[in-house]
Structure formats: C-alpha cells, structure tokens
Design an enzyme around this catalytic site. Structure first.
Site, PDB file in Angstrom:
ATOM      1  N   ALA A 263       0.863  -1.200   0.000  1.00 43.26           N
ATOM      2  CA  ALA A 263       0.000   0.000   0.000  1.00 43.26           C
ATOM      3  C   ALA A 263       0.891   1.238   0.000  1.00 43.26           C
ATOM      4  O   ALA A 263       0.979   1.955   0.989  1.00 43.26           O
ATOM      5  CB  ALA A 263      -0.918  -0.021   1.210  1.00 43.26           C
ATOM      6  N   HIS A 441     -24.873  18.063  24.986  1.00 42.31           N
ATOM      7  CA  HIS A 441     -24.145  17.268  25.968  1.00 42.31           C
ATOM      8  C   HIS A 441     -24.930  15.999  26.254  1.00 42.31           C
ATOM      9  O   HIS A 441     -26.152  16.068  26.394  1.00 42.31           O
ATOM     10  CB  HIS A 441     -23.999  18.070  27.271  1.00 42.31           C
ATOM     11  CG  HIS A 441     -23.366  17.296  28.374  1.00 42.31           C
ATOM     12  ND1 HIS A 441     -22.015  17.017  28.381  1.00 42.31           N
ATOM     13  CD2 HIS A 441     -23.889  16.725  29.486  1.00 42.31           C
ATOM     14  CE1 HIS A 441     -21.722  16.321  29.467  1.00 42.31           C
ATOM     15  NE2 HIS A 441     -22.843  16.127  30.156  1.00 42.31           N
TER      16      HIS A 441
HETATM   17  P1  NAI Z   1      -0.185   7.249   0.634  1.00 42.01           P
HETATM   18  O1  NAI Z   1       0.584   8.019  -0.342  1.00 42.01           O
HETATM   19  O2  NAI Z   1      -1.124   7.913   1.562  1.00 42.01           O
HETATM   20  O3  NAI Z   1       0.825   6.421   1.558  1.00 42.01           O
HETATM   21  C1  NAI Z   1       1.789   5.551   1.042  1.00 42.01           C
HETATM   22  C2  NAI Z   1       2.854   5.360   2.085  1.00 42.01           C
HETATM   23  O4  NAI Z   1       3.752   4.354   1.637  1.00 42.01           O
HETATM   24  C3  NAI Z   1       3.689   6.616   2.325  1.00 42.01           C
HETATM   25  O5  NAI Z   1       3.678   6.903   3.695  1.00 42.01           O
HETATM   26  C4  NAI Z   1       5.066   6.216   1.812  1.00 42.01           C
HETATM   27  O6  NAI Z   1       6.123   6.832   2.540  1.00 42.01           O
HETATM   28  C5  NAI Z   1       5.052   4.708   2.012  1.00 42.01           C
HETATM   29  N1  NAI Z   1       6.006   3.984   1.180  1.00 42.01           N
HETATM   30  C6  NAI Z   1       6.308   4.185  -0.121  1.00 42.01           C
HETATM   31  N2  NAI Z   1       7.230   3.304  -0.531  1.00 42.01           N
HETATM   32  C7  NAI Z   1       7.511   2.504   0.525  1.00 42.01           C
HETATM   33  C8  NAI Z   1       8.384   1.390   0.731  1.00 42.01           C
HETATM   34  N3  NAI Z   1       9.161   0.921  -0.245  1.00 42.01           N
HETATM   35  N4  NAI Z   1       8.434   0.820   1.956  1.00 42.01           N
HETATM   36  C9  NAI Z   1       7.658   1.296   2.970  1.00 42.01           C
HETATM   37  N5  NAI Z   1       6.822   2.339   2.819  1.00 42.01           N
HETATM   38  C10 NAI Z   1       6.736   2.931   1.614  1.00 42.01           C
HETATM   39  O7  NAI Z   1      -0.922   6.120  -0.223  1.00 42.01           O
HETATM   40  P2  NAI Z   1      -1.998   5.014   0.158  1.00 42.01           P
HETATM   41  O8  NAI Z   1      -2.079   4.780   1.624  1.00 42.01           O
HETATM   42  O9  NAI Z   1      -1.682   3.876  -0.716  1.00 42.01           O
HETATM   43  O10 NAI Z   1      -3.354   5.685  -0.273  1.00 42.01           O
HETATM   44  C11 NAI Z   1      -3.535   6.157  -1.608  1.00 42.01           C
HETATM   45  C12 NAI Z   1      -4.543   7.263  -1.652  1.00 42.01           C
HETATM   46  O11 NAI Z   1      -5.833   6.808  -1.349  1.00 42.01           O
HETATM   47  C13 NAI Z   1      -4.213   8.376  -0.688  1.00 42.01           C
HETATM   48  O12 NAI Z   1      -4.235   9.606  -1.363  1.00 42.01           O
HETATM   49  C14 NAI Z   1      -5.292   8.309   0.331  1.00 42.01           C
HETATM   50  O13 NAI Z   1      -5.626   9.577   0.841  1.00 42.01           O
HETATM   51  C15 NAI Z   1      -6.445   7.686  -0.444  1.00 42.01           C
HETATM   52  N6  NAI Z   1      -7.298   6.975   0.481  1.00 42.01           N
HETATM   53  C16 NAI Z   1      -8.149   7.672   1.298  1.00 42.01           C
HETATM   54  C17 NAI Z   1      -8.903   7.021   2.234  1.00 42.01           C
HETATM   55  C18 NAI Z   1      -9.764   7.795   3.155  1.00 42.01           C
HETATM   56  O14 NAI Z   1     -10.028   8.951   2.890  1.00 42.01           O
HETATM   57  N7  NAI Z   1     -10.236   7.220   4.268  1.00 42.01           N
HETATM   58  C19 NAI Z   1      -8.864   5.561   2.394  1.00 42.01           C
HETATM   59  C20 NAI Z   1      -7.906   4.950   1.533  1.00 42.01           C
HETATM   60  C21 NAI Z   1      -7.185   5.647   0.602  1.00 42.01           C
END
Ligand code: NAI
Length: 463
Positions: A263, A441
C-alpha cells in the site's frame, strides 16, 4: 462507425465522473457516461465502501472482546471470511443498484466499454469500439490504481494490493503491511481487529505523512498499544514467497508472514488519453489549470487524475464543478462556479483510533501565516469519549486574532467532528463565533466546542 454528439462526454464512472454526469444532467445538458467496468468506480467497488464495511466488522469484533468490561458476556470466536465478504458485497450491491437507478432516471446515456480520447478537427470525443461520441466538453475521469513496488511483486494470493485484499477469502494470521499511509493504516487496523498479528512497515520517519505531526504521533502510540508492530524508517530489500509463507528482508532482519499488503500509494490511470496529447505532470497526473482544463480545448480532468488528495468527495466536488462550468458556458447557469481549494477538504482515516482533519496542520499554518495560536486538548475530559477508551486529541489552529485555519483530531469516532470542522474552517469562523454556539451534551462534538471556548479565552472544563 457511428457518431453522436452530446454536451458532455464523461470517460470513467467513478466518483468524479458520475458526479459530473449527474450534475450536468440536472442542469439540462445531454450527457454520455462511458465505463468499462462497473459504475461507481474505486470508491464504491474497491475503496471507501467495502473497506468501511469491513472495518465495521472489525469494530464488532473489538466490541465483542471488550463487552465483558461492561458486564455484557460475549465471546470473540473468530471471523468467517466468506460471510464477511458476502455481507460487504451486499452493501456495495445495494448502493450500486441505487446509483444505476439514479443515473438512468437522470436520462444519462451510458456506454459500456473501453473508451479512448480522440482529438481531431471535429473536436474532442471518446471512441468506444466503432462508436465515437463527441462532446462540447469531454471529462476525463479514469481515476487511479495501486502503485506497484518492484521489490514486492504481487502474486494476488500472498503478496497483494488493496484491491486484492478486499477479495481475500481468509483472514491473515500474520501480515506485513508495506506503507503507513491511509490505506496501509486502515488495513492494519482491520486485520488487528480481526485477530491477525500485524507488522506495519513505513519507509518515512512517521505514519500518516499527510496529517499534523502531533496527531500522527498520538495515533501511532494508540496503534502500538493495540498490539500493531509499527516500524518507521523501514527499508525492505526483498520480499519472497515460499509456499504459504512470505519472507521479507528488512535492513538487518527477516520477517516471516503469511500475507503481505503493498500500500505504497496510487497512480493515475492515463492510458486512454496519454496518446492524444493530454499533457501530464512529472508525477504522471494530468496537467490542469485552476478550472481543471487540460492542455486540449474542451477537455477537462477530475478526481484522482489531478494531483492532490485522492478522496472520493474531492472527485464529487470536481465533477460538480466541471458540470457547472459546462452549463455556464452553454448559457444554462448565470454565474460560473468557484474553483474548490484542496486545503479545505475534510480528511478521515477510518482506523481505530480514527484520524480526522480539515485545513492546515500546525507546521503548514505557521509557514503560511507566521503568527498562529494553537490549542490542543485531550479527549479524556469528554464524557462521550470516556465510553470508548477516552484517548485522543483535538487540535485547533487559528491565525493570531484571526480565523480558524485548521482542525485535527485523533480518537474513536472523531471523523464525525469533521462535519462541523469543515464548516468552521470553510467559513473562516473566529473562535469566539464558534464558542457562542452551544454543543449538545454529552457528545463528542463538545470537544470541538470546548477547544474553541479555550481559544476564545473562556475555557470551561479545559485549561
Ligand atoms: P499514501 O501516499 O497515503 O501512503 C503511502 C505510504 O507508503 C507513504 O507513507 C510512503 O512513505 C510509504 N512507502 C512508499 N514506498 C515505501 C516502501 N518501499 N516501503 C515502505 N513504505 C513505503 O498512499 P496510500 O495509503 O496507498 O493511499 C492512496 C490514496 O488513497 C491516498 O491519497 C489516500 O488519501 C487515499 N485513500 C483515502 C482514504 C480515506 O479517505 N479514508 C482511504 C484509503 C485511501
């Protein structure tokens, strides 16, 4: 070869695309909506909705475990993955049926198939097989997909993406989640609730990089307390499947798990129009101006194709915006719509605990405004939060003597605070204006009211 002309042609029926179609139809424009998969896109089929359905099951499992504390005798006896999937599918199916009904009732023409942008002397259009639909406006809304990580090639069974995790027919016993962003954190939370041993591996120096640092730190403390093994600064050098197990090599250590979730972000899906000359940014997103117009006249882009937070409600807002802009250009709306600012979008991570925010974090607010005031209060004093563990924080940031520009919170259920949070930040309210409003409340919302009372110089239960 057949040719049709409509006011709006929308390529992709996810949150951004279908919102554009519905709003345009509501404004009297003729609309054709083209989709190769199912209407509703990532949010409905592979994102927001199924993950929240599964997280609901996680909450039930946690409630079953903790009920005895309240004298209610229950036993957590495991999870039947097939039933969980079927119940999740029913939720999605019901919403999908409702959405299809809405689209049909709005008089929108839907075309099933793989669309491709064409731009020639006749103007922009979308070709699907031997049919080309021309539009005065073409809306690109093809969304995003999970980004791959070369060191962890997906096999769809034991090394999986979030799409595949939502179809998993078992609950992992021991799982490594690579990436501590929103998706990684939500799945880690789910699997911890369902009984798995979870390792959460983040390359950067903290989880939830998009959130205020204090809030993310508090979240990490709570998550660790739940038993999730959080490792920041993780460097993964190899991921190998060996039968039913997967070995992960980290700098100086090896982990053995039965499932790995990758992810590490999502990338825009641009194949359907990259060849037609639509300009892309260095990050691979569509290059747009502040009215979401691409480099090609009459072609606009919405949602995850546009660099910024990848949120369904941002897609909706983009879709509505381009539809209203098209209606205005056609003389159907007296005034053009106002462009939306990414900054004012509410953001919620549906883990346990939840993380929610709107506007700027402390660091960004200081960089933009210099002189700011910050109030941080513990949720422990809130009666409602006491029923759920009582841990968490609410942080409110204002410009000195000026409006509130950021609200962030961590704790059980704090996502629900963002309805008010968004109004406060979006309207540029001053703390004393919010302090004058009475909160019911006992509610979690009181925590927000009390924080504003404190910022306005008249704290009640807080110091
Ligand atoms: P993200 O960009 O939020 O996080 C990806 C993470 O992976 C980063 O912290 C990065 O540093 C880390 N990473 C990258 N390469 C890595 C490696 N080789 N080893 C370890 N860590 C590594 O992306 P994410 O979580 O996949 O989500 C994608 C999008 O979907 C985001 O923009 C998010 O906001 C959106 N989303 C929103 C949700 C919500 O609003 N509740 C729910 C799920 C997704």
């Amino acid at each position: 070869m057949t040719h049709d002309v409509t006011d709006l042609v929308v390529l992709g029926a996810g949150s951004g695309g279908y919102a554009a179609a519905l709003r345009a139809a509501g404004l009297g424009l003729s609309v054709t909506l083209i989709e190769r998969d199912r209407i509703g896109g990532t949010c409905l089929h592979r994102g927001c909705i199924p993950t929240k359905a599964m997280l609901h099951a996680g909450e039930l499992a946690d409630a079953a475990r903790s009920a005895a504390e309240w004298g209610v005798h229950t036993e957590f006896d495991g999870v039947d993955a097939a039933t969980l999937l079927a119940r999740t599918d029913r939720t999605v199916h019901r919403l999908h049926t409702g959405l299809r009904g809405l689209i049909a009732a709005a008089g929108i023409t839907t075309v099933e198939g793989d669309g491709e942008l064409v731009v020639d002397r006749a103007g922009p259009g979308v070709r699907v097989a031997d049919r080309t639909v021309r539009g005065r406006t073409v809306v690109l809304a093809t969304g995003a997909r999970p980004r791959r990580l070369p060191v962890a090639p997906l096999d769809g069974e034991r090394i999986i993406s979030s799409d595949q995790a939502l179809r998993l027919d078992r609950v992992p016993e021991r799982v490594a989640v690579i990436g501590g962003g929103v998706i990684g954190v939500e799945f880690a939370s789910l699997w911890a609730s369902l009984g798995a041993r979870v390792h959460l591996l983040e390359a950067a120096d903290r989880l939830l990089l998009g959130e205020d640092a204090d809030i993310a730190a508090d979240f990490t403390r709570s998550f660790t307390r739940r038993g999730v093994d959080v490792r920041v600064g993780a460097e993964i050098t190899a991921v190998r499947r060996d039968g039913d197990l997967v070995h992960l090599d980290l700098a100086g250590e090896r982990l053995e798990v039965d499932t790995v979730l990758v992810a590490v972000g999502r990338e825009p899906v641009t194949e359907a129009f990259a060849g037609a000359g639509v300009g892309l940014t260095d990050s691979g997103h569509v290059r747009v101006d502040d009215r979401l117009a691409t480099d090609i006249a009459g072609v606009v882009a919405v949602g995850d194709l546009v660099a910024g937070p990848q949120l369904a409600h941002r897609g909706f807002a983009h879709g509505i915006f381009v539809a209203e802009d098209a209606a205005h250009a056609a003389g159907g709306l007296p005034r053009p719509p106002m462009p939306m600012a990414d900054r004012d979008l509410p953001r919620i991570t549906y883990a346990d605990p939840q993380v929610a925010s709107v506007g700027l974090g402390e660091r960004a607010a200081r960089a933009e405004y210099g002189d700011i005031e910050v109030h941080t209060s513990e949720l422990a004093g809130n009666a409602r939060a006491q029923l759920n563990g009582g841990r968490g924080l609410v942080k409110v940031i204002r410009v000195a003597d000026g409006p509130v520009v950021g609200i962030a919170a961590v704790g059980p259920g704090v996502g629900e605070l963002m309805g008010s949070g968004q109004l406060i930040v979006g309207w540029g309210a001053h703390p004393d204006e919010v302090a004058a409003l009475v909160h019911a409340h006992p509610t979690l919302g009181e925590a927000l009211g009390e924080a504003h009372l404190a910022l306005a110089g008249k704290p009640l239960h807080l110091r």
